[in-house]
Design an enzyme around this catalytic site. Structure first.
Site, PDB file in Angstrom:
ATOM      1  N   SER A 189       0.833  -1.195   0.000  1.00  9.33           N
ATOM      2  CA  SER A 189       0.000   0.000   0.000  1.00  9.33           C
ATOM      3  C   SER A 189       0.875   1.255   0.000  1.00  9.33           C
ATOM      4  CB  SER A 189      -0.946  -0.037   1.208  1.00  9.33           C
ATOM      5  OG  SER A 189      -1.972   0.920   1.083  1.00  9.33           O
ATOM      6  N   ASP A 343     -10.056  -3.423  -5.155  1.00  9.22           N
ATOM      7  CA  ASP A 343      -9.149  -2.472  -4.524  1.00  9.22           C
ATOM      8  C   ASP A 343      -9.096  -1.203  -5.362  1.00  9.22           C
ATOM      9  OD1 ASP A 343      -7.099  -1.136  -3.235  1.00  9.22           O
ATOM     10  OD2 ASP A 343      -5.538  -2.588  -3.730  1.00  9.22           O
ATOM     11  N   HIS A 373      -8.043  -4.978  -0.937  1.00 14.38           N
ATOM     12  CA  HIS A 373      -6.912  -4.253  -0.385  1.00 14.38           C
ATOM     13  C   HIS A 373      -6.595  -4.734   1.031  1.00 14.38           C
ATOM     14  CE1 HIS A 373      -4.057  -0.930  -0.394  1.00 14.38           C
ATOM     15  NE2 HIS A 373      -4.326  -0.804   0.897  1.00 14.38           N
TER      16      HIS A 373
END
Length: 403
Positions: A189, A343, A373
């Site tokens: 991320s 995501d 995610h």
């Protein structure tokens, strides 16, 4: 009795309405994902109220998740774990216990959390790092870079780059018995964002002679220009990371000024004089047909130049690695990119894969059609999911083969 029953039914309906979110059919144990998503949503709502009332900053409330998940540095039979500092930046260090048969591999890892939350000591990151160290017989350096809102860009980047340069010194690698030809940078991320930026910057740094053998980008955030990609539209109200939260993370990375967040929300934050940068994130050219999802590309709507002059960071490749010129991508090491179907950041990763391949970089793109995610963090009770374990094992297998 009738009134109590009615109140109970109404309360149950309200709770069910609040918790419920549509879960794609191909996601295993969807009820668990739904509950976790509702917890995140609840914390977000509490954070919003606290922020509006002036009680606590939104991100300080969100950080309570980090506090709740924190675990002390605890060694086990396979790995010695310590909290220390490299170049005055906090890190958590994982060293294999078994005697080395030669020089070891090493992974420098940057955690996710939107540059605002998260830490190396969170249970999920601690488990991933000790698993990496144990399975690969590798030294793992997990970096606790400083966070927004107290610190804004470029502090986070400078922290992780400082640790990287320190660790890559010949004397430090030798101290930990690390092979200078087998060092990887990785992150998920926001950490994937930092890993990509560090890998790019390292190629230009004449002071560093050691180069990465590989880079790993796990559902990375890579660009700030277009926050209305097909993945943002498809997953606007999706699992774990809805568009509104990702936009908030992005804007908070640069400033607590709400004007930038408002402009990003409407996707009108890029000034006309920076319009040439859209060539690097034009999804109509960079996404394969199956990823376009029948969405129609529209030309960008430009915003005021005042925001870009006040907060130039969101146009900086150190914050948005997809904005790097093609020449900066050449020479990057073999790369593993994980993207997840559900995501908002999916298309960032897919576009970077396209650009890296066009620049001649060897890329393994692992697209998980049944994941969302943060899925890689779902590997321990009570939120363990089969998909989390599968993705972790695929990531470790790639490292084992390529590092």
């Amino acid at each position: 009795m009738g009134a109590k029953l009615l109140c109970f039914c109404l309360a149950s309906a309200l709770v069910a309405y609040y918790i419920y979110i549509p879960i794609p059919e191909n996601i295993e144990e969807g009820w668990k994902v739904m509950l976790v998503t509702s917890v995140f949503r609840t914390v977000g709502h509490v954070a919003e109220v606290a922020d509006r009332l002036g009680l606590m900053h939104y991100m300080e409330v969100m950080r309570l998740i980090t506090v709740a998940e924190h675990v002390a540095p605890t060694s086990d039979e396979n790995v010695t774990v310590t909290d220390t500092e490299f170049s005055n930046v906090a890190i958590r260090l994982y060293l294999p216990r078994k005697p080395a048969s030669g020089l070891r591999r090493a992974v420098i890892y940057f955690h996710g959390g939107g540059w605002c939350v998260g830490q190396a000591g969170m249970k999920s990151y601690d488990l991933l790092s000790r698993w990496t160290s144990s399975q690969l017989d590798a030294v793992v350096v997990s970096v606790d870079y400083r966070l927004a809102p107290k610190y804004h860009f470029p502090v986070q980047f400078e922290d992780v780059y400082s640790v990287t340069k320190f660790f890559l010194q010949s004397s430090v690698l030798s101290q930990y018995g690390v092979d200078p030809n087998r060092v990887c940078v990785a992150g998920d991320s926001a950490g994937g964002n930092l890993a990509a930026a560090v890998a790019q910057k390292l190629l230009e740094d004449s002071e560093v002679t050691t180069r990465f053998k590989a880079q790993v980008l796990l559902y990375p955030a890579l660009q700030t220009l277009d926050l209305n990609l097909p993945s943002y539209q498809q997953n606007e109200n999706g699992l774990i990371l809805p568009k509104s939260l990702m936009v908030r993370f992005w804007s908070e990375y640069f400033t607590s000024d709400s004007s930038l967040r408002e402009a990003m929300t409407s996707n009108r934050h890029v000034p006309a004089e920076s319009g040439h940068l859209f060539q690097f994130v034009n999804w109509s050219n960079l996404l394969p047909e199956e990823m376009k999802k029948d969405y129609v590309y529209t030309s960008p709507v430009f915003g005021s130049s005042k925001l870009a002059k006040k907060y130039p960071g969101f146009l900086d490749p150190r914050a948005a690695p997809l904005l790097a010129e093609d020449a900066r991508l050449r020479g990057l090491p073999p790369t593993y990119v994980l993207t997840c179907e559900y995501d908002v950041l999916r298309d960032d990763g897919v576009m970077y894969v396209s650009r890296l391949r066009a620049a001649g970089v060897r890329v393994t793109h692992d697209h998980a059609k049944d994941a969302f995610h943060g899925a890689l963090m779902f590997v321990s009770s009570p939120t363990s999911l089969p998909v989390g374990n599968r993705l972790r094992n695929r990531y470790i297998a790639w490292l084992n083969e390529n590092l």
